[in-house]
Design a protein around this motif. Structure first.
Motif, PDB file in Angstrom:
ATOM      1  N   GLU A  73       1.098  -1.110  -0.140  1.00  0.00           N
ATOM      2  CA  GLU A  73      -0.057   0.094  -0.086  1.00  0.00           C
ATOM      3  C   GLU A  73       1.003   1.394  -0.134  1.00  0.00           C
ATOM      4  OE1 GLU A  73      -4.029  -1.773   2.311  1.00  0.00           O
ATOM      5  OE2 GLU A  73      -2.293  -0.588   3.458  1.00  0.00           O
ATOM      6  N   SER A  74       2.003   1.205   0.956  1.00  0.00           N
ATOM      7  CA  SER A  74       2.498   2.521   0.819  1.00  0.00           C
ATOM      8  C   SER A  74       4.188   2.596   0.350  1.00  0.00           C
ATOM      9  CB  SER A  74       2.811   2.631   2.452  1.00  0.00           C
ATOM     10  OG  SER A  74       1.463   3.020   3.013  1.00  0.00           O
ATOM     11  N   PHE A  75       4.884   1.573   0.811  1.00  0.00           N
ATOM     12  CA  PHE A  75       6.093   1.327   0.047  1.00  0.00           C
ATOM     13  C   PHE A  75       6.286   0.952  -1.266  1.00  0.00           C
ATOM     14  CE2 PHE A  75       6.777  -0.039   4.685  1.00  0.00           C
ATOM     15  CZ  PHE A  75       6.677   1.378   5.219  1.00  0.00           C
ATOM     16  N   GLU A  76       5.341   0.583  -1.999  1.00  0.00           N
ATOM     17  CA  GLU A  76       5.335   0.502  -3.463  1.00  0.00           C
ATOM     18  C   GLU A  76       4.554   1.586  -4.099  1.00  0.00           C
ATOM     19  OE1 GLU A  76       3.762  -3.448  -4.258  1.00  0.00           O
ATOM     20  OE2 GLU A  76       5.396  -4.503  -3.114  1.00  0.00           O
ATOM     21  N   ASN A  77       4.101   2.651  -3.140  1.00  0.00           N
ATOM     22  CA  ASN A  77       3.499   3.751  -3.782  1.00  0.00           C
ATOM     23  C   ASN A  77       4.527   4.812  -4.105  1.00  0.00           C
ATOM     24  OD1 ASN A  77       1.978   6.367  -3.582  1.00  0.00           O
ATOM     25  ND2 ASN A  77       0.473   5.158  -3.365  1.00  0.00           N
ATOM     26  N   GLU A  78       4.537   5.332  -5.315  1.00  0.00           N
ATOM     27  CA  GLU A  78       5.777   6.168  -5.689  1.00  0.00           C
ATOM     28  C   GLU A  78       5.593   7.625  -5.229  1.00  0.00           C
ATOM     29  OE1 GLU A  78       7.326   5.791  -9.947  1.00  0.00           O
ATOM     30  OE2 GLU A  78       5.345   5.020 -10.167  1.00  0.00           O
ATOM     31  N   THR A  79       4.366   7.865  -5.005  1.00  0.00           N
ATOM     32  CA  THR A  79       3.913   9.317  -4.290  1.00  0.00           C
ATOM     33  C   THR A  79       4.442   9.180  -2.909  1.00  0.00           C
ATOM     34  OG1 THR A  79       2.204   9.772  -5.728  1.00  0.00           O
ATOM     35  CG2 THR A  79       2.349  11.110  -3.799  1.00  0.00           C
ATOM     36  N   ILE A  80       4.019   8.251  -2.021  1.00  0.00           N
ATOM     37  CA  ILE A  80       4.608   8.327  -0.742  1.00  0.00           C
ATOM     38  C   ILE A  80       6.127   8.027  -0.793  1.00  0.00           C
ATOM     39  CG2 ILE A  80       4.321   6.920   1.260  1.00  0.00           C
ATOM     40  CD1 ILE A  80       1.429   6.202   0.626  1.00  0.00           C
TER      41      ILE A  80
END
Length: 641
Positions: A73-80
């Motif tokens: 959800e988060s660490f593969e999210n480029e924005t995050i």
């Protein structure tokens, strides 16, 4: 190394970060994240000070379901990832590899919130390494009043850049928080029983509501209290063990326990299988079998060991854990569809025993448990047919780390299982020899090994504590004097490495981490070490070990239920009632093993000596000797009064 699930490799999208060079399977899972992760080392603080950035630490392990969820959800999210990379030094830690660091932050979480943390555990530190925020799973975006990773990390990142002193002050305030300690008062077996059972679940059995963990150390304490004369402790311990054996916490198809139950009634587990859970629960079922001769408990021991050999065994030692997910489905390997169960044409009695008429109980499928007080007659055949249904499925990812402490726990379990089948004793010897050959190099003990990588991390207190314990149990099983000698040698090393003027620590690095009394997930290394000292004091006739245990335990707040410290309570009981060495010639002791095993005293240890009668001694001196074992037995029973 095992194959890491493709879920964590998105090489078509992201270039590798520095974790690609790590030996840790957990860190490898994050090597393709767009977050610029680095592994923890002493250079992290230097880099943070040079760049004047806060440090973002994320701790987990390779078979952790919610770690996977947060990664996706988060660490593969480029924005995050861009926010994290812009404002922070991002650090990944494998809690199994650097368990002392994980323990440090878990203790801090408990001090701050008054409850256990868990994994993933995330913390944000000043550039000096002081924590100003700590928490567990965080959703990617704000929802239902919970701030998301995107806004939280941007808020902290921008805030720290504007006003570092504000966050340094926050960190100082957190450092000032000290754990609430309940005064010991008048410690007694009764007080310990009341403390450890303060959150006993009389309806579903076990401790607490949900999530519900096996808490092996609490059950071990109850069994000790039972042998010291507390019938209520025996009732509770057997209730828990019986319930768990028939529940969804236990893999009814092929054996072994899952890490914990997501509900109070033990129906739906979190589907990870951990080496330490099996290793700590097997001895409890051995004891339950010895107390009751209920064949269910012996079956659990045999099935769990067989599962461990099949799934986790590696040339005599054991891998660390298996994942909850299979083919991207939580519990996918372990659950059954309605169609699969229908094709088995189960009898009406089996349908009722498995409560199949109640319908699917996990995401439209069935996770099996038994609603009957015993296994149905057809159960063994059912197990075979259920295993056939799994043959074409992919077993979950297995973390192939060989961890010294967890393997030592399993070796101890094998030695204790020798009371049910002597073949397990030989298995224990084989595993012990292999562990020592591979994790003790040129006289130095190491924490772990990953195939294909050099061994670098020196042993922690947990490795020494559980290896010493395994050697002492192995000594009881075989009466092999070399095991006792090695246990004493390792104990002396542990004292040198981990006992300081301020008390016991978990690691020998320059940055010491104080010991943790918590026994909820695994037995505390400190509690087990205190037990080892008291046992060794009697078997080696070295009173210095007893003095050190007494001095250390005087500072232990046994009666604070929030600390979950049953292993330390057991160490206290050893001092209160006495660890007993029962001596005679080796052949005589072996000939009388069955009779000796029936002595209801939890801290009784065999110790061969050249003599012509039985002798019973504690650290304070010998109190009975006679050629008639029954006379000595009676004297031992008097100690319980």
């Amino acid at each position: 190394m095992g194959v890491i699930p493709s879920l964590f490799f998105i090489s078509s999208l992201f270039a590798s970060n520095s974790l690609i060079h790590s030996s840790s399977p957990y860190l490898q899972q994050h090597a393709q994240n767009p977050v610029d992760w680095i592994a923890w080392d002493e250079n992290v603080l230097e880099r943070a000070k040079e760049e004047h950035k806060p440090i973002f630490i994320s701790i987990g392990y390779s078979t952790c379901h919610w770690c996977h969820v947060m990664a996706h959800e988060s660490f593969e999210n480029e924005t995050i990832a861009e926010i994290i990379n812009t404002y922070f030094i991002p650090v990944k830690i494998d809690r199994e590899e650097l368990s002392h660091l994980d323990s440090h932050y878990q203790q801090l979480h408990r001090q701050l919130y008054g409850r256990s943390g868990g994994w993933p555990l995330n913390a944000i530190l000043t550039e000096e390494g002081k924590v100003f925020w700590i928490g567990t799973y965080v959703p990617p975006h704000s929802e239902e009043g919970v701030e998301g990773m995107d806004s939280m990390m941007k808020r902290f990142g921008e805030g720290y850049a504007r006003d570092k002193e504000k966050y340094r002050a926050l960190a100082m305030n957190i450092e000032k928080i000290s754990p609430t300690v309940v005064a010991d008062g008048n410690i007694s077996a009764k007080a310990l029983f009341e403390s450890v059972t303060s959150n006993y679940d009389a309806l579903y059995h076990g401790f607490g509501i949900a999530p519900k963990f096996p808490e092996a150390s609490k059950i071990a304490l109850l069994l000790d209290l039972a042998e010291l004369g507390n019938p209520q402790a025996k009732k509770m311990a057997l209730e828990i063990l019986h319930t768990m054996a028939l529940s969804g916490l236990y893999d009814q198809s092929e054996g072994g326990f899952f890490r914990y139950s997501t509900d109070a009634g033990w129906e739906i587990p979190h589907f990870e299988k951990m080496l330490y859970n099996q290793a700590e629960l097997i001895p409890l079922y051995v004891r339950a079998y010895q107390m009751t001769h209920n064949p269910l408990y012996a079956d659990v021991v045999r099935e769990t060991i067989a599962m461990m050999q099949h799934r986790f065994g590696s040339n005599g030692v054991f891998y660390s854990a298996s994942d909850a997910d299979s083919d991207h489905e939580e519990g996918g390997y372990f659950i059954y569809t309605e169609q699969e169960l229908k094709q088995l044409n189960l009898s009406a009695s089996l349908n009722a025993a498995l409560e199949l008429e109640d319908g699917a109980n996990f995401e439209g499928k069935y996770h099996l448990h038994l609603a009957t007080p015993t296994r149905p007659k057809e159960f063994r055949e059912l197990q075979t047919r259920l295993q056939e249904l799994r043959k074409n499925r992919h077993y979950p990812f297995i973390d192939t780390k060989i961890i010294t402490s967890w393997n030592a726990m399993m070796i101890e379990a094998l030695y204790k299982a020798g009371a049910i089948d002597p073949a397990y004793t030989q298995m224990g010897d084989t595993s012990l020899n292999i562990l020592l050959k591979t994790l003790q190099v040129e006289g130095t003990l190491y924490h772990q090994r990953v195939q294909g990588y050099p061994i670098t991390q020196k042993a922690l207190l947990e490795d020494y504590a559980f290896l010493i314990s395994a050697l002492l149990v192995g000594y009881q099983a075989t009466l092999d004097e070399e095991k006792l000698q090695l246990a004493q040698k390792l104990c002396d090393e542990a004292i040198t490495h981990f006992y300081t003027k301020e008390g016991w620590v978990q690691n020998s690095d320059p940055h010491k981490v104080k010991v943790d009394l918590l026994d909820k997930y695994t037995t505390s290394a400190y509690g087990r070490m205190m037990q080892n000292l008291r046992i060794l004091s009697v078997l080696s006739e070295e009173t210095r070990y007893e003095r050190l245990a007494k001095k250390s335990l005087e500072q232990t707040p046994y009666l604070d239920p929030s600390l979950n410290a049953p292993s330390s309570m057991i160490a206290w009981l050893m001092g209160r009632y006495g660890v007993i060495s029962l001596s005679h010639q080796r052949t005589i002791l072996n000939q009388n093993r069955q009779s000796i095993a029936k002595i209801a005293y939890p801290y009784l240890y065999l110790h061969p000596e050249v003599r012509d009668d039985f002798g019973a001694c504690t650290v304070n001196g010998c109190f009975s000797n006679d050629k008639n074992l029954d006379v000595v037995k009676k004297a031992i029973s008097e100690l319980k009064k």
